[in-house]
Design an enzyme around this catalytic site. Structure first.
Site, short mmCIF file in Angstrom:
data_model
loop_
_atom_site.label_atom_id
_atom_site.label_comp_id
_atom_site.label_asym_id
_atom_site.label_seq_id
_atom_site.Cartn_x
_atom_site.Cartn_y
_atom_site.Cartn_z
N CYS A 194 25.38 10.87 -35.21
CA CYS A 194 25.02 9.61 -34.58
C CYS A 194 25.11 8.47 -35.60
CB CYS A 194 23.60 9.67 -34.04
SG CYS A 194 23.43 10.49 -32.44
N GLU A 204 22.93 6.46 -36.43
CA GLU A 204 21.72 6.40 -37.25
C GLU A 204 21.79 7.35 -38.44
OE1 GLU A 204 21.98 6.61 -34.01
OE2 GLU A 204 20.48 5.44 -32.97
N CYS A 239 17.31 10.61 -33.16
CA CYS A 239 17.43 9.52 -34.12
C CYS A 239 16.14 8.72 -34.24
CB CYS A 239 18.63 8.65 -33.76
SG CYS A 239 20.16 9.54 -34.11
N1 THU Z 1 25.01 8.11 -30.20
C1 THU Z 1 24.62 7.51 -31.36
O1 THU Z 1 25.43 7.34 -32.28
N2 THU Z 1 23.33 7.12 -31.49
C2 THU Z 1 22.40 7.18 -30.48
O2 THU Z 1 21.23 6.88 -30.71
C3 THU Z 1 22.83 7.57 -29.14
C4 THU Z 1 24.09 8.37 -29.10
C5 THU Z 1 26.40 8.58 -30.08
C6 THU Z 1 26.57 10.06 -30.17
C7 THU Z 1 27.88 10.26 -29.44
O3 THU Z 1 28.94 10.08 -30.37
C8 THU Z 1 27.92 9.14 -28.43
O4 THU Z 1 26.93 8.20 -28.82
C9 THU Z 1 27.64 9.58 -27.01
O5 THU Z 1 26.47 10.31 -26.92
#
Ligand code: THU
Length: 129
Positions: free
Chosen positions: A55, A57, A91
């Site tokens: 993610c 974060e 996160c």
């Molecule tokens: N995602 C994030 O990067 N941070 C979050 O807090 C929510 C989800 C990303 C993970 C994945 O690559 C995409 O969003 C779809 O879930």
């Protein structure tokens, strides 16, 4: 929103453009202010092994620690349409570790404290005995 928040949102929008999200098509950018004035950012980095995805974060926290550490004081993340989104549950836990209850989070319904977005969090103090 004040200029500090707007600057963070702009930084999140900018880094979202560098996200690697070929599987979900859902780029995310995250930006945070550190208590020493630094701004740290991160974007999501997906993987053919979907569960291995990082993610936004994760990158942000890695940058925080690699850059000397410190406490996060303000945080925002956005999607590819520049909308402010909520950090996922995992996160929120990551953010709690490095910002604690007082970290301010810009959410779709306004600025909230970390304590409001992750009530009764499990944190470092739970390991003290
Ligand atoms: N995602 C994030 O990067 N941070 C979050 O807090 C929510 C989800 C990303 C993970 C994945 O690559 C995409 O969003 C779809 O879930």
């Amino acid at each position: 929103m004040d200029e500090t928040w707007e600057g963070l949102r702009r930084a999140a929008i900018e880094v979202a453009q560098r996200a690697y999200a070929p599987y979900s098509g859902f780029p995310v950018g995250a930006a945070a202010l550190v208590d020493d004035g630094r701004v740290v950012v991160g974007c999501n980095v997906e993987n053919a092994g979907y569960g291995v995805t990082l993610c936004a974060e994760c990158g942000l926290v890695s940058s925080l620690v690699a850059g000397g550490g410190g406490r996060l004081t303000r945080f925002v993340c956005v999607n590819g349409d520049d909308d402010v989104i909520m950090p996922c549950g995992r996160c929120r836990q990551l953010l709690w570790e490095h910002g604690g209850a007082e970290l301010l989070v810009w959410t779709p319904t306004g600025v909230l404290t970390m304590d409001q977005v992750l009530p009764q969090a499990f944190g470092p103090e739970a390991l003290e005995r």
